[in-house]
Design an enzyme around this catalytic site. Sequence first.
Site, PDB file in Angstrom:
ATOM      1  N   TYR A  87       0.832  -1.212   0.000  1.00  0.00           N
ATOM      2  CA  TYR A  87       0.000   0.000   0.000  1.00  0.00           C
ATOM      3  C   TYR A  87       0.870   1.266   0.000  1.00  0.00           C
ATOM      4  CZ  TYR A  87      -3.894   2.943   1.821  1.00  0.00           C
ATOM      5  OH  TYR A  87      -4.856   3.908   2.022  1.00  0.00           O
ATOM      6  N   LYS A  96       0.947   4.019  -2.889  1.00  0.00           N
ATOM      7  CA  LYS A  96       0.549   5.402  -2.576  1.00  0.00           C
ATOM      8  C   LYS A  96       1.703   6.383  -2.809  1.00  0.00           C
ATOM      9  CE  LYS A  96      -3.774   4.699  -1.416  1.00  0.00           C
ATOM     10  NZ  LYS A  96      -4.869   5.317  -2.188  1.00  0.00           N
TER      11      LYS A  96
HETATM   12  P1  NAD Z   1     -13.345   2.008   1.373  1.00  0.00           P
HETATM   13  O1  NAD Z   1     -12.890   0.589   1.282  1.00  0.00           O
HETATM   14  O2  NAD Z   1     -14.353   2.336   2.416  1.00  0.00           O
HETATM   15  O3  NAD Z   1     -13.873   2.520  -0.034  1.00  0.00           O
HETATM   16  C1  NAD Z   1     -13.105   2.311  -1.210  1.00  0.00           C
HETATM   17  C2  NAD Z   1     -14.048   2.227  -2.390  1.00  0.00           C
HETATM   18  O4  NAD Z   1     -13.247   1.940  -3.561  1.00  0.00           O
HETATM   19  C3  NAD Z   1     -15.067   1.095  -2.249  1.00  0.00           C
HETATM   20  O5  NAD Z   1     -16.362   1.576  -2.526  1.00  0.00           O
HETATM   21  C4  NAD Z   1     -14.595   0.066  -3.250  1.00  0.00           C
HETATM   22  O6  NAD Z   1     -15.629  -0.720  -3.810  1.00  0.00           O
HETATM   23  C5  NAD Z   1     -13.925   0.950  -4.312  1.00  0.00           C
HETATM   24  N1  NAD Z   1     -12.998   0.166  -5.122  1.00  0.00           N
HETATM   25  C6  NAD Z   1     -12.093  -0.747  -4.695  1.00  0.00           C
HETATM   26  N2  NAD Z   1     -11.471  -1.304  -5.737  1.00  0.00           N
HETATM   27  C7  NAD Z   1     -11.995  -0.735  -6.862  1.00  0.00           C
HETATM   28  C8  NAD Z   1     -11.759  -0.918  -8.251  1.00  0.00           C
HETATM   29  N3  NAD Z   1     -10.863  -1.816  -8.695  1.00  0.00           N
HETATM   30  N4  NAD Z   1     -12.469  -0.161  -9.126  1.00  0.00           N
HETATM   31  C9  NAD Z   1     -13.386   0.723  -8.674  1.00  0.00           C
HETATM   32  N5  NAD Z   1     -13.658   0.935  -7.373  1.00  0.00           N
HETATM   33  C10 NAD Z   1     -12.968   0.209  -6.475  1.00  0.00           C
HETATM   34  O7  NAD Z   1     -12.034   2.870   1.590  1.00  0.00           O
HETATM   35  P2  NAD Z   1     -11.862   4.403   2.053  1.00  0.00           P
HETATM   36  O8  NAD Z   1     -11.334   4.376   3.432  1.00  0.00           O
HETATM   37  O9  NAD Z   1     -13.055   5.200   1.724  1.00  0.00           O
HETATM   38  O10 NAD Z   1     -10.648   4.796   1.096  1.00  0.00           O
HETATM   39  C11 NAD Z   1     -10.803   5.621  -0.045  1.00  0.00           C
HETATM   40  C12 NAD Z   1      -9.412   6.043  -0.517  1.00  0.00           C
HETATM   41  O11 NAD Z   1      -8.755   6.772   0.518  1.00  0.00           O
HETATM   42  C13 NAD Z   1      -8.514   4.867  -0.849  1.00  0.00           C
HETATM   43  O12 NAD Z   1      -7.687   5.194  -1.958  1.00  0.00           O
HETATM   44  C14 NAD Z   1      -7.673   4.725   0.405  1.00  0.00           C
HETATM   45  O13 NAD Z   1      -6.444   4.113   0.149  1.00  0.00           O
HETATM   46  C15 NAD Z   1      -7.514   6.172   0.814  1.00  0.00           C
HETATM   47  N6  NAD Z   1      -7.185   6.404   2.224  1.00  0.00           N
HETATM   48  C16 NAD Z   1      -8.069   6.056   3.230  1.00  0.00           C
HETATM   49  C17 NAD Z   1      -7.738   6.340   4.545  1.00  0.00           C
HETATM   50  C18 NAD Z   1      -8.667   6.046   5.700  1.00  0.00           C
HETATM   51  O14 NAD Z   1      -8.278   6.301   6.852  1.00  0.00           O
HETATM   52  N7  NAD Z   1      -9.865   5.532   5.471  1.00  0.00           N
HETATM   53  C19 NAD Z   1      -6.510   6.938   4.838  1.00  0.00           C
HETATM   54  C20 NAD Z   1      -5.646   7.257   3.817  1.00  0.00           C
HETATM   55  C21 NAD Z   1      -6.004   6.996   2.497  1.00  0.00           C
END
Ligand code: NAD
Length: 238
Positions: free
Chosen positions: A146, A150
């Site tokens: 990851y 990223k």
């Molecule tokens: P989440 O798992 O709740 O939501 C991610 C969404 O992406 C889901 O709806 C999933 O179906 C969709 N997805 C996954 N693979 C896919 C694909 N191949 N094609 C299309 N859609 C796809 O995650 P989140 O926490 O909302 O994360 C959203 C973004 O933020 C991600 O890139 C994650 O890495 C990043 N992020 C999250 C956090 C956190 O604390 N939640 C922190 C840093 C970065």
Amino acid sequence: MDQQVALVTGAQQGIGRGIASVMAARAYHVVVWDLDPEAVAETARELGGTGFAVDVADFRAVADAVAQVEELVGPVAVLVNNAGINRDRMLHRMSEDEWDQVVAVDMKGPFNVMRHVVPRMRERKSGRIINISSASWQGNVGQANYAAAKAGVIGLTKTAARELARFNITVNAICPGFIDTPMTRRMPPEAFQVMLDKIPMGRIGTPEDVGRVVAFLASSDAAYVTGDVINVGGGMVL
Ligand code: NAD
């Protein structure tokens, strides 16, 4: 259509959903991309936008979907690459599949979408691209796949910003810290608490905390900001 189109990937839940709802509230027509056709349709309906079931890791499917969005909905003014997954494991136990899946969605995904949206933005000499990276890009135990993906997104962002500045297209990245979404709610409770304890502001972030910074970067207020990385983490340092 009078409204500007904002395409948000991974928008059926979590941060993407928060970004999409902030953008819809600011009068954008939101295009919701995600994997589950029903959830995509439902989210799009609630936000008054348009939904597409697209796997961002699939180069050909993304090409077709971008063409359909531009033809059926309108020119993409704002692209938010948010879709992401994690497959956390210590490096010495990580499988090839865990590495490949995360790199395919989190790093190749943003490339796939940018590769097909950027030529159209270049022709129009206008556009905003916001890539969702992560505080983990600087390294985090159990997240070699990851963090690498990223960090790759930041290199992609900074390169695209340099290539596209003369076409009036800005490209920036946001690094969320610890945000309340299904991804973080899947963590074991002890690990969840360890993360909470790292946040100087003393609360977990909301998807809308990220969405409002996306809206700023998409707005004319941020016209002179490109190639930058903004942390949205309540002061958290991993
Ligand atoms: P989440 O798992 O709740 O939501 C991610 C969404 O992406 C889901 O709806 C999933 O179906 C969709 N997805 C996954 N693979 C896919 C694909 N191949 N094609 C299309 N859609 C796809 O995650 P989140 O926490 O909302 O994360 C959203 C973004 O933020 C991600 O890139 C994650 O890495 C990043 N992020 C999250 C956090 C956190 O604390 N939640 C922190 C840093 C970065």
